[in-house]
Design an enzyme around this catalytic site. Structure first.
Site, PDB file in Angstrom:
ATOM      1  N   LYS A  22      69.213  71.464 -53.500  1.00 33.78           N
ATOM      2  CA  LYS A  22      70.018  72.466 -52.445  1.00 33.78           C
ATOM      3  C   LYS A  22      69.851  72.428 -51.274  1.00 33.78           C
ATOM      4  CE  LYS A  22      67.065  75.004 -50.088  1.00 33.78           C
ATOM      5  NZ  LYS A  22      66.864  75.048 -48.229  1.00 33.78           N
ATOM      6  N   ASN A  23      68.686  70.834 -51.006  1.00 35.96           N
ATOM      7  CA  ASN A  23      69.363  70.377 -49.550  1.00 35.96           C
ATOM      8  C   ASN A  23      70.275  69.808 -49.100  1.00 35.96           C
ATOM      9  OD1 ASN A  23      67.683  72.438 -48.597  1.00 35.96           O
ATOM     10  ND2 ASN A  23      65.841  70.321 -48.524  1.00 35.96           N
ATOM     11  N   CYS A 116      60.823  79.519 -36.292  1.00 39.22           N
ATOM     12  CA  CYS A 116      60.782  79.679 -38.019  1.00 39.22           C
ATOM     13  C   CYS A 116      59.821  79.854 -38.393  1.00 39.22           C
ATOM     14  CB  CYS A 116      62.020  78.647 -38.698  1.00 39.22           C
ATOM     15  SG  CYS A 116      60.466  76.902 -39.442  1.00 39.22           S
ATOM     16  N   ARG A 121      60.320  73.875 -34.742  1.00 39.69           N
ATOM     17  CA  ARG A 121      61.364  72.787 -35.735  1.00 39.69           C
ATOM     18  C   ARG A 121      62.338  72.345 -34.747  1.00 39.69           C
ATOM     19  NH1 ARG A 121      62.400  74.590 -41.821  1.00 39.69           N
ATOM     20  NH2 ARG A 121      63.558  72.716 -42.018  1.00 39.69           N
ATOM     21  N   ASP A 304      57.949  69.833 -49.396  1.00 34.95           N
ATOM     22  CA  ASP A 304      58.419  71.214 -49.688  1.00 34.95           C
ATOM     23  C   ASP A 304      57.989  71.689 -50.703  1.00 34.95           C
ATOM     24  OD1 ASP A 304      60.336  71.484 -47.808  1.00 34.95           O
ATOM     25  OD2 ASP A 304      61.797  71.219 -49.101  1.00 34.95           O
ATOM     26  N   ARG A 396      66.785  81.982 -51.619  1.00 37.22           N
ATOM     27  CA  ARG A 396      67.510  80.747 -49.990  1.00 37.22           C
ATOM     28  C   ARG A 396      67.057  79.582 -51.389  1.00 37.22           C
ATOM     29  NH1 ARG A 396      65.114  79.951 -44.956  1.00 37.22           N
ATOM     30  NH2 ARG A 396      67.273  77.929 -45.195  1.00 37.22           N
TER      31      ARG A 396
HETATM   32  C1  UD1 Z   1      64.944  69.107 -44.592  1.00 37.25           C
HETATM   33  C2  UD1 Z   1      64.835  70.247 -45.278  1.00 37.25           C
HETATM   34  C3  UD1 Z   1      62.848  70.262 -45.578  1.00 37.25           C
HETATM   35  C4  UD1 Z   1      62.167  69.592 -45.400  1.00 37.25           C
HETATM   36  C5  UD1 Z   1      62.145  68.948 -44.286  1.00 37.25           C
HETATM   37  C6  UD1 Z   1      61.358  67.817 -44.643  1.00 37.25           C
HETATM   38  C7  UD1 Z   1      66.913  70.694 -45.740  1.00 37.25           C
HETATM   39  C8  UD1 Z   1      67.979  71.328 -45.624  1.00 37.25           C
HETATM   40  N1  UD1 Z   1      66.083  71.047 -44.644  1.00 37.25           N
HETATM   41  O1  UD1 Z   1      64.135  69.720 -43.206  1.00 37.25           O
HETATM   42  O2  UD1 Z   1      63.498  71.922 -46.102  1.00 37.25           O
HETATM   43  O3  UD1 Z   1      60.881  70.653 -45.518  1.00 37.25           O
HETATM   44  O4  UD1 Z   1      63.406  68.131 -44.129  1.00 37.25           O
HETATM   45  O5  UD1 Z   1      61.248  66.922 -45.602  1.00 37.25           O
HETATM   46  O6  UD1 Z   1      67.341  69.122 -45.815  1.00 37.25           O
HETATM   47  N2  UD1 Z   1      61.425  66.855 -35.660  1.00 37.25           N
HETATM   48  C9  UD1 Z   1      61.639  66.519 -34.616  1.00 37.25           C
HETATM   49  N3  UD1 Z   1      63.151  66.680 -33.587  1.00 37.25           N
HETATM   50  C10 UD1 Z   1      64.120  67.280 -34.274  1.00 37.25           C
HETATM   51  C11 UD1 Z   1      64.177  67.129 -35.829  1.00 37.25           C
HETATM   52  C12 UD1 Z   1      62.789  66.804 -36.690  1.00 37.25           C
HETATM   53  O7  UD1 Z   1      60.930  65.724 -33.947  1.00 37.25           O
HETATM   54  O8  UD1 Z   1      65.110  66.519 -33.620  1.00 37.25           O
HETATM   55  C13 UD1 Z   1      60.343  66.380 -36.575  1.00 37.25           C
HETATM   56  C14 UD1 Z   1      60.294  67.854 -37.459  1.00 37.25           C
HETATM   57  O9  UD1 Z   1      59.762  68.970 -36.724  1.00 37.25           O
HETATM   58  C15 UD1 Z   1      59.581  67.379 -38.366  1.00 37.25           C
HETATM   59  C16 UD1 Z   1      60.188  66.154 -38.845  1.00 37.25           C
HETATM   60  O10 UD1 Z   1      60.547  65.875 -37.891  1.00 37.25           O
HETATM   61  O11 UD1 Z   1      58.006  67.679 -37.762  1.00 37.25           O
HETATM   62  C17 UD1 Z   1      60.745  66.364 -40.430  1.00 37.25           C
HETATM   63  O12 UD1 Z   1      61.619  67.546 -40.173  1.00 37.25           O
HETATM   64  P1  UD1 Z   1      62.812  66.756 -40.585  1.00 37.25           P
HETATM   65  O13 UD1 Z   1      63.422  65.831 -41.366  1.00 37.25           O
HETATM   66  O14 UD1 Z   1      64.363  66.983 -39.326  1.00 37.25           O
HETATM   67  O15 UD1 Z   1      62.772  68.608 -41.359  1.00 37.25           O
HETATM   68  P2  UD1 Z   1      64.882  69.714 -42.050  1.00 37.25           P
HETATM   69  O16 UD1 Z   1      66.164  68.447 -42.160  1.00 37.25           O
HETATM   70  O17 UD1 Z   1      64.324  70.358 -40.797  1.00 37.25           O
END
Ligand code: UD1
Length: 420
Positions: A22-23, A116, A121, A304, A396
């Protein structure tokens, strides 16, 4: 709404084919915005997030059609540059259209994702990275408004390892003018899968599979066919479910390299795991040894698959600590596991699962995608019948999970109900 009625005391046995990730799909689909044409993405999973992303592309005039596991995306004519709140609030990955839209068209209007179910997030790194590439970004009326004449190469360091920000900024950098260096890029296989597709499209990217990517921007890219990698989280869910029910299951269409941390934890708990080519078999015939886990960016134990591990540890011969270093509040499932009789102590960013409490069927509520999977595993371990409400969270990210679990010996019925 749909709920699952799950009969307990089940043992999973047999073979199941794992779907595409999915991701990874959610990263490959927006890449189709970067160049006009008719894309064919094979091994695409048939789940609600993929449908939601298809609808989002549809809003932009991009036709997306899923035929079995082949997703056809026609991005020849893009008529809108907007991701509306109605869709973004359903799926945070909608923000992935921001980078490609601003890189190719110099404009994008994308709703802020909002809250969320497992805590804050932020998306600051997505925006900072695009700003470093020269995009002008404003937030107005709940929308991110991005504009740019032509993005230009830069050096950008991700302060935190982020899958989403890596995906967004990498896509944008492929069409920027000049050279971009990205450091502390997320190593998750879904990011690497995207980088491979972009390279096939004509992007110039060095360092794929490492935390530093060197990108030479090109003027344009071309459309391609691409195969989606197998879903490592779906695979982890089936492996843990089989172990938790003292079963013996074989998963096909997997990439075991993407599952090292999960396989190691399973082995430490006493399972036997056999890996051959694209197949993994897990076999377990006793209560597991307690195994502590702490989630970490790839190749660490995935956040996850954290909730599923907590369910598995309910039968352990001791106590196991589950710490989520990525999302410290991702424990909404604990209160629901308590309803099944679980003995779990919560503390800041972690929980301690004390094995051996008697589990009996109850009515429980899903709070997010992976929490739902955890509840299903626990319900299969319990005695008696459970109902799991709000399985739309589960839909989802899992394709017909109940059908595939039932083929392994589970008893899960999907029923409709009304919530008051
Ligand atoms: C993706 C995955 C999700 C998984 C997560 C962590 C998808 C669609 N979703 O989510 O299933 O749980 O990776 O492996 O691929 N962060 C910041 N600033 C940002 C973005 C992130 O501080 O701009 C932090 C977040 O709060 C978190 C960490 O970075 O603590 C990792 O998050 P991130 O890898 O970005 O998660 P997603 O991409 O949203």
């Amino acid at each position: 709404m749909d709920k699952f009625v799950v009969e307990g005391d089940r043992r999973l046995q047999g073979t199941v084919k794992i779907s595409g990730a999915k991701n990874a799909s959610l990263a490959l689909m927006p890449a189709c915005i970067l160049a006009p044409g008719l894309y064919r993405l094979t091994n695409t999973p048939n789940n609600r997030d993929v449908w939601t992303f298809s609808r989002l592309l549809g809003e932009m005039g991009i036709h997306a059609e899923l035929n079995n596991d082949e997703l056809f995306i026609d991005s020849t004519n893009i008529t809108s540059f907007e991701a509306p709140y109605e869709l973004v609030k359903q799926m945070r990955a909608s923000i992935y259209v921001l980078g490609p839209l601003v890189a190719r068209f110099g404009k994008a209007r994308v709703s802020l994702p909002g809250g969320c179910n497992f805590g804050p997030r932020p998306i600051d790194l997505h925006l900072k990275g695009l700003e470093r590439l020269g995009a002008e970004i404003e937030v107005e009326g709940g929308y991110i408004i991005a504009s740019s004449k032509k993005l230009r190469g830069t050096h950008f360091h991700f302060d935190v390892s982020s899958v989403g920000a890596s995906v967004n900024v990498l896509m944008a950098a492929t069409l920027a003018h000049g050279h971009t260096t990205l450091t502390n890029v997320a190593l998750e296989p879904e990011v690497t899968a995207l980088a491979h597709m972009l390279t096939k499209m004509g992007a110039k990217i060095d360092g794929i599979g490492t935390t530093t990517l060197e990108i030479d921007g090109v003027d344009d890219l071309k459309y391609v066919d691409e195969e989606t990698i197998p879903d490592r989280i779906e695979a982890a869910t089936f492996l843990i479910a089989a172990a938790a029910t003292k079963g013996d299951a074989t998963l096909t269409n997997v990439n075991a390299h993407h599952l090292t941390a999960v396989v190691q934890a399973l082995e430490d708990s006493g399972c036997t795991v056999y890996i051959t080519g694209q197949t993994i078999r897990v076999s377990m015939d006793s209560n597991p040894e307690p195994v502590d886990i702490t989630t970490a960016p790839y190749p660490g134990y995935p956040t996850d698959a954290q909730a599923q591990w907590a369910a598995y540890m309910l039968n352990c011969t001791g106590a196991a600590s589950i710490r989520d270093a990525i999302y410290p509040t991702r424990f909404g499932y604990v209160a629901e596991l308590h309803r099944l009789g679980a003995d779990i102590e919560m503390s800041d960013g972690s929980c301690l699962v004390k094995g051996g409490a008697k589990l009996t069927g109850a009515s429980v509520m899903s709070s997010d995608l992976r929490a739902s999977a955890s509840l299903i595993i626990a319900a299969m371990m319990a005695s008696g019948s459970s109902e799991i409400l709000r399985v739309y969270h589960l839909d989802r990210g899992y394709e017909a999970l109940e059908v595939r679990m039932n083929a392994l010996g589970a008893s899960i019925r999907r029923e409709q109900y009304q919530e008051f």
